[in-house]
Design a protein around this motif. Structure first.
Motif, mmCIF file in Angstrom:
data_model
loop_
_atom_site.group_PDB
_atom_site.id
_atom_site.type_symbol
_atom_site.label_atom_id
_atom_site.label_comp_id
_atom_site.label_asym_id
_atom_site.label_seq_id
_atom_site.Cartn_x
_atom_site.Cartn_y
_atom_site.Cartn_z
ATOM 1 N N ASP A 174 -40.986 68.119 79.634
ATOM 2 C CA ASP A 174 -40.072 69.254 79.677
ATOM 3 C C ASP A 174 -40.356 70.329 78.627
ATOM 4 O O ASP A 174 -39.495 71.183 78.367
ATOM 5 C CB ASP A 174 -38.626 68.769 79.511
ATOM 6 N N ASP A 176 -41.162 73.653 76.943
ATOM 7 C CA ASP A 176 -41.085 75.043 77.399
ATOM 8 C C ASP A 176 -42.124 75.931 76.710
ATOM 9 O O ASP A 176 -42.474 76.992 77.235
ATOM 10 C CB ASP A 176 -39.691 75.614 77.099
ATOM 11 N N LYS A 199 -48.401 73.068 83.913
ATOM 12 C CA LYS A 199 -47.066 73.663 83.960
ATOM 13 C C LYS A 199 -47.211 75.181 83.804
ATOM 14 O O LYS A 199 -47.143 75.704 82.694
ATOM 15 C CB LYS A 199 -46.202 73.071 82.838
#
Length: 309
Positions: A174, A176, A199
């Motif tokens: 996760d 960012d 990602k």
């Protein structure tokens, strides 16, 4: 390596397959105290626990293994280094039976010089300028007929460093954003290539702009304030344009925090990333960046000359 004068995610995965049997999958550590201070979740990839004490082992080993595969007749390599790449290349060369010569400036920390020699490399000293490092290194390469392996500006080096992102995003899916200290840019280019492939929405942040000179800084691992010819196009395309600049006083503060509160030994260069997270600029960044990764890239601190003494 791809034939398009770039690195691809496939190159990074190939590098990971080659080097994984020999390098550590370094842990991710956190600090609830720091999270409260900065209002975000911060995850530290502790490459200070890597072979030779820095992430440099990844790229150096990938470069040496690739070189031997392409040129079995090669008998040695040469590089110039502020210390960590020199240690990594000496270690990697010893792994495959190559001679290694490392050019360092006369003011390189004694602890790093001793480690380079302990890994079996020849050490050559030069004047404390980047130009002299290059000059002496090129001379040795020509005289001994051995290839030069760059600290960063080499596609095999970049692919090896990119394996950090593959591991990091597997450990913390996760994330960012990832904050990466930048000098010539091999780690930033490799991480950006892999992270954006895994990602696409992830952000990468640089720590230094790019005038071609040595920085007068305690962070000796990123004193070369000049991106490489090969790393620059990759970083320009993939890395966010926001640049964090931190001062020596910020680095010392961050380094002390990591020593005292996180119980980790890191170099000033690693602390630059921590200082960026603790900075006012980070506080003003998009609040949507809730999970921030930081690379603790080096751990070879000279304990006899800590920067606050």
């Amino acid at each position: 390596m791809s034939n398009n004068n770039v690195i691809t995610f496939s190159d990074v995965l190939d590098a990971k397959e080659k080097i994984s049997p020999y390098v550590h999958e370094c842990p991710v550590v956190t600090s609830s105290t720091l999270d409260k201070m900065v209002g975000r979740k911060v995850f530290f990839k502790a490459e200070s626990f890597q072979k030779t004490g820095s992430f440099k082992a990844r790229g150096a080993l990938n470069a040496v293994l690739s070189l031997v595969a392409k040129s079995p007749e090669v008998h040695g390599v040469v590089t110039h280094s502020s210390g960590n790449h020199g240690q990594a290349l000496a270690w990697a060369s010893n792994m495959v039976g190559l001679d290694c010569t490392v050019v360092v400036t006369k003011n390189t920390p004694k602890s790093k010089c001793e480690a380079i020699k302990a890994y079996g490399a020849d050490l050559v000293f030069c004047e404390p300028t980047y130009a002299d490092r290059i000059k002496i290194c090129n001379k040795i390469s020509e005289e001994r007929s051995i290839p030069y392996i760059s600290t960063s500006d080499d596609y095999d080096i970049m692919a090896g460093q990119g394996t950090i992102a593959v591991e990091f995003l597997n450990q913390v899916p996760d994330l960012d954003a990832v904050i990466v200290p930048v000098s010539v840019g091999g780690m930033a280019a490799g991480i950006a290539t892999a992270a954006k492939a895994i990602k696409p929405a992830i952000k990468g942040e640089r720590l230094w702009p790019n005038p071609p000179r040595f920085l007068d800084s305690i962070a000796d691992g990123i004193r070369v304030q000049q991106l490489g010819e090969l790393t620059w196009p990759i970083i320009l395309e993939l890395v966010e344009k926001e640049v964090f600049s931190v001062k020596d006083a910020d680095i010392v503060k961050a380094m002390k925090f990591v020593f005292e509160r996180m119980k980790l030994v890191i170099e000033p260069t690693s602390a630059a990333g921590v200082a960026a997270v603790m900075s006012e600029r980070m506080a003003s960044m998009d609040p949507g960046l809730k999970n921030v990764g930081v690379i603790l890239c080096w751990g070879n601190v000279d304990i006899n000359h800590l920067p606050w003494y």
